[in-house]
Design a protein around this motif. Structure first.
Motif, PDB file in Angstrom:
ATOM      1  N   VAL A 128       0.856  -1.185   0.000  1.00  0.00           N
ATOM      2  CA  VAL A 128       0.000   0.000   0.000  1.00  0.00           C
ATOM      3  C   VAL A 128       0.893   1.237   0.000  1.00  0.00           C
ATOM      4  O   VAL A 128       1.833   1.339   0.795  1.00  0.00           O
ATOM      5  CB  VAL A 128      -0.940   0.043   1.221  1.00  0.00           C
ATOM      6  CG1 VAL A 128      -1.809   1.304   1.175  1.00  0.00           C
ATOM      7  CG2 VAL A 128      -1.816  -1.190   1.271  1.00  0.00           C
ATOM      8  N   PHE A 129       0.571   2.180  -0.889  1.00  0.00           N
ATOM      9  CA  PHE A 129       1.345   3.413  -0.979  1.00  0.00           C
ATOM     10  C   PHE A 129       0.410   4.605  -1.160  1.00  0.00           C
ATOM     11  O   PHE A 129      -0.687   4.472  -1.717  1.00  0.00           O
ATOM     12  CB  PHE A 129       2.323   3.361  -2.164  1.00  0.00           C
ATOM     13  CG  PHE A 129       3.509   2.476  -1.929  1.00  0.00           C
ATOM     14  CD1 PHE A 129       4.699   3.006  -1.458  1.00  0.00           C
ATOM     15  CD2 PHE A 129       3.427   1.108  -2.169  1.00  0.00           C
ATOM     16  CE1 PHE A 129       5.797   2.185  -1.240  1.00  0.00           C
ATOM     17  CE2 PHE A 129       4.514   0.284  -1.949  1.00  0.00           C
ATOM     18  CZ  PHE A 129       5.706   0.821  -1.481  1.00  0.00           C
ATOM     19  N   ILE A 130       0.863   5.754  -0.682  1.00  0.00           N
ATOM     20  CA  ILE A 130       0.197   7.024  -0.963  1.00  0.00           C
ATOM     21  C   ILE A 130       1.064   7.755  -1.978  1.00  0.00           C
ATOM     22  O   ILE A 130       2.267   7.926  -1.767  1.00  0.00           O
ATOM     23  CB  ILE A 130       0.039   7.874   0.303  1.00  0.00           C
ATOM     24  CG1 ILE A 130      -0.766   7.112   1.364  1.00  0.00           C
ATOM     25  CG2 ILE A 130      -0.642   9.201  -0.008  1.00  0.00           C
ATOM     26  CD1 ILE A 130      -0.814   7.811   2.707  1.00  0.00           C
ATOM     27  N   ALA A 131       0.459   8.183  -3.073  1.00  0.00           N
ATOM     28  CA  ALA A 131       1.222   8.782  -4.169  1.00  0.00           C
ATOM     29  C   ALA A 131       0.832  10.238  -4.368  1.00  0.00           C
ATOM     30  O   ALA A 131      -0.338  10.619  -4.211  1.00  0.00           O
ATOM     31  CB  ALA A 131       0.992   8.006  -5.457  1.00  0.00           C
ATOM     32  N   LEU A 132       1.827  11.054  -4.704  1.00  0.00           N
ATOM     33  CA  LEU A 132       1.583  12.436  -5.108  1.00  0.00           C
ATOM     34  C   LEU A 132       1.051  12.409  -6.538  1.00  0.00           C
ATOM     35  O   LEU A 132       1.750  12.003  -7.464  1.00  0.00           O
ATOM     36  CB  LEU A 132       2.879  13.245  -5.029  1.00  0.00           C
ATOM     37  CG  LEU A 132       2.811  14.716  -5.437  1.00  0.00           C
ATOM     38  CD1 LEU A 132       1.871  15.497  -4.527  1.00  0.00           C
ATOM     39  CD2 LEU A 132       4.210  15.339  -5.410  1.00  0.00           C
ATOM     40  N   ALA A 133      -0.202  12.830  -6.708  1.00  0.00           N
ATOM     41  CA  ALA A 133      -0.868  12.693  -8.003  1.00  0.00           C
ATOM     42  C   ALA A 133      -0.948  14.005  -8.770  1.00  0.00           C
ATOM     43  O   ALA A 133      -1.675  14.104  -9.760  1.00  0.00           O
ATOM     44  CB  ALA A 133      -2.273  12.123  -7.798  1.00  0.00           C
ATOM     45  N   THR A 186       7.223  19.739  -6.223  1.00  0.00           N
ATOM     46  CA  THR A 186       8.652  19.500  -6.031  1.00  0.00           C
ATOM     47  C   THR A 186       8.983  19.583  -4.551  1.00  0.00           C
ATOM     48  O   THR A 186       8.645  20.571  -3.888  1.00  0.00           O
ATOM     49  CB  THR A 186       9.492  20.539  -6.801  1.00  0.00           C
ATOM     50  OG1 THR A 186       9.142  20.499  -8.187  1.00  0.00           O
ATOM     51  CG2 THR A 186      10.978  20.251  -6.651  1.00  0.00           C
ATOM     52  N   ASP A 187       9.627  18.535  -4.043  1.00  0.00           N
ATOM     53  CA  ASP A 187      10.038  18.489  -2.633  1.00  0.00           C
ATOM     54  C   ASP A 187       8.865  18.803  -1.698  1.00  0.00           C
ATOM     55  O   ASP A 187       8.950  19.664  -0.814  1.00  0.00           O
ATOM     56  CB  ASP A 187      11.188  19.463  -2.378  1.00  0.00           C
ATOM     57  CG  ASP A 187      12.465  19.051  -3.094  1.00  0.00           C
ATOM     58  OD1 ASP A 187      12.635  17.843  -3.329  1.00  0.00           O
ATOM     59  OD2 ASP A 187      13.280  19.929  -3.428  1.00  0.00           O
ATOM     60  N   TYR A 230       8.074  13.143   5.244  1.00  0.00           N
ATOM     61  CA  TYR A 230       8.674  12.462   4.105  1.00  0.00           C
ATOM     62  C   TYR A 230       8.643  13.428   2.926  1.00  0.00           C
ATOM     63  O   TYR A 230       7.653  14.123   2.711  1.00  0.00           O
ATOM     64  CB  TYR A 230       7.881  11.193   3.786  1.00  0.00           C
ATOM     65  CG  TYR A 230       8.519  10.310   2.749  1.00  0.00           C
ATOM     66  CD1 TYR A 230       9.476   9.366   3.103  1.00  0.00           C
ATOM     67  CD2 TYR A 230       8.165  10.421   1.409  1.00  0.00           C
ATOM     68  CE1 TYR A 230      10.062   8.551   2.144  1.00  0.00           C
ATOM     69  CE2 TYR A 230       8.745   9.611   0.446  1.00  0.00           C
ATOM     70  CZ  TYR A 230       9.697   8.678   0.817  1.00  0.00           C
ATOM     71  OH  TYR A 230      10.277   7.884  -0.136  1.00  0.00           O
ATOM     72  N   THR A 231       9.718  13.495   2.178  1.00  0.00           N
ATOM     73  CA  THR A 231       9.804  14.419   1.052  1.00  0.00           C
ATOM     74  C   THR A 231       9.534  13.683  -0.254  1.00  0.00           C
ATOM     75  O   THR A 231      10.245  12.735  -0.600  1.00  0.00           O
ATOM     76  CB  THR A 231      11.191  15.088   0.993  1.00  0.00           C
ATOM     77  OG1 THR A 231      11.424  15.790   2.216  1.00  0.00           O
ATOM     78  CG2 THR A 231      11.261  16.071  -0.164  1.00  0.00           C
ATOM     79  N   LEU A 232       8.499  14.115  -0.945  1.00  0.00           N
ATOM     80  CA  LEU A 232       8.179  13.558  -2.255  1.00  0.00           C
ATOM     81  C   LEU A 232       8.750  14.492  -3.317  1.00  0.00           C
ATOM     82  O   LEU A 232       8.374  15.658  -3.401  1.00  0.00           O
ATOM     83  CB  LEU A 232       6.669  13.393  -2.416  1.00  0.00           C
ATOM     84  CG  LEU A 232       6.066  12.358  -1.443  1.00  0.00           C
ATOM     85  CD1 LEU A 232       5.426  13.060  -0.265  1.00  0.00           C
ATOM     86  CD2 LEU A 232       5.064  11.470  -2.137  1.00  0.00           C
ATOM     87  N   LYS A 233       9.661  13.978  -4.109  1.00  0.00           N
ATOM     88  CA  LYS A 233      10.463  14.815  -4.996  1.00  0.00           C
ATOM     89  C   LYS A 233       9.685  15.337  -6.199  1.00  0.00           C
ATOM     90  O   LYS A 233       9.936  16.438  -6.682  1.00  0.00           O
ATOM     91  CB  LYS A 233      11.678  14.027  -5.485  1.00  0.00           C
ATOM     92  CG  LYS A 233      12.655  13.641  -4.384  1.00  0.00           C
ATOM     93  CD  LYS A 233      13.364  14.870  -3.833  1.00  0.00           C
ATOM     94  CE  LYS A 233      14.440  14.490  -2.835  1.00  0.00           C
ATOM     95  NZ  LYS A 233      15.132  15.682  -2.276  1.00  0.00           N
TER      96      LYS A 233
END
Length: 232
Positions: free
Chosen positions: A39-44, A48-49, A82-85
């Motif tokens: 299971v993951f949560i994604a930036l949709a 940036t960062d 958590y940093t989503l690039k």
């Protein structure tokens, strides 16, 4: 479905960004051999960062309330977010739950899972220096010195003026007058001096001079002229 294939939730918006939950029934990675669900949560959306905190809760559908919670919110902000690039970056668990255990658990009902997701976007705000005005009370130092003079507490010098004597404090007088400073503490002064005889001044004038030199006010003309002599 096969390893690496996922079911996506509806897109939802938090903190100005779009997000989605990706559920991998056969796991995300081949090395897990479909033993675990992922299971993951994604930036949709574009970003940036993007710094965020997450919580995934697998709901117990039996009514017992034994939900399975994976939370990011119990960490300190310095290390927790958590940093989503970029768009498509994900946070989650490759081995979220063992598949055989999940299939026989109370989390599964009518071949459906219920999952709650909480996302907290961490924003950085920079503020410039602030100016503060702190009101200060009026000084009562003069009143305190006056009370010490009148009570005689701590006095260490006696002035003989005519037939009257006046007790005072050498440190206060030395602070107010360079003449007294030299007389009491100068190179040719006498630090052990405990008596001074004053001539050519009326006791009443000297009393006012002594009082007002302590409270830092010189109103009386005669006292003022005497103060000029001592450079107060």
């Amino acid at each position: 479905m096969g390893t690496g294939k996922h079911i996506s939730s509806d897109v939802f918006t938090v903190g100005g960004y779009d997000w989605a939950i990706y559920f991998y029934p056969d796991g995300k990675n081949p090395e897990d051999s479909s033993m675990y669900v992922s299971v993951f949560i994604a930036l949709a959306s574009d970003g940036t960062d993007v710094r965020a905190l997450f919580e995934l809760t697998l709901m117990d559908q039996s009514g017992k309330g034994k939900h399975k919670v994976h939370s990011h919110f119990d960490r300190a902000l310095e290390s927790g977010p958590y940093t989503l690039k970029y768009r498509g970056s994900m946070w989650g668990y490759k081995r979220f739950f063992k598949r055989t255990t999940l299939e026989s658990s109370d989390f599964l009902k009518d071949d459906c899972l219920s999952m709650h997701c909480t996302v907290g976007v961490v924003r950085t705000r920079t503020e410039g220096p602030k100016q503060y005005i702190v009101p200060l009370p009026a000084s009562d130092m003069g009143q305190n010195f006056k009370e010490m003079l009148e009570s005689g507490i701590g006095s260490d010098i006696t002035f003989e003026v005519g037939e009257e004597t006046f007790r005072a404090h050498k440190l206060i007088l030395a602070a107010r007058s360079p003449v007294f400073r030299a007389q009491f503490f100068g190179l040719i002064g006498n630090t052990n001096m405990d008596k001074v005889v004053e001539e050519d001044v009326e006791p009443a004038v000297f009393k006012v001079f002594l009082l007002e030199s302590h409270v830092l006010i010189l109103d009386d003309l005669n006292c003022f002229m005497y103060a000029l002599y001592y450079d107060v």
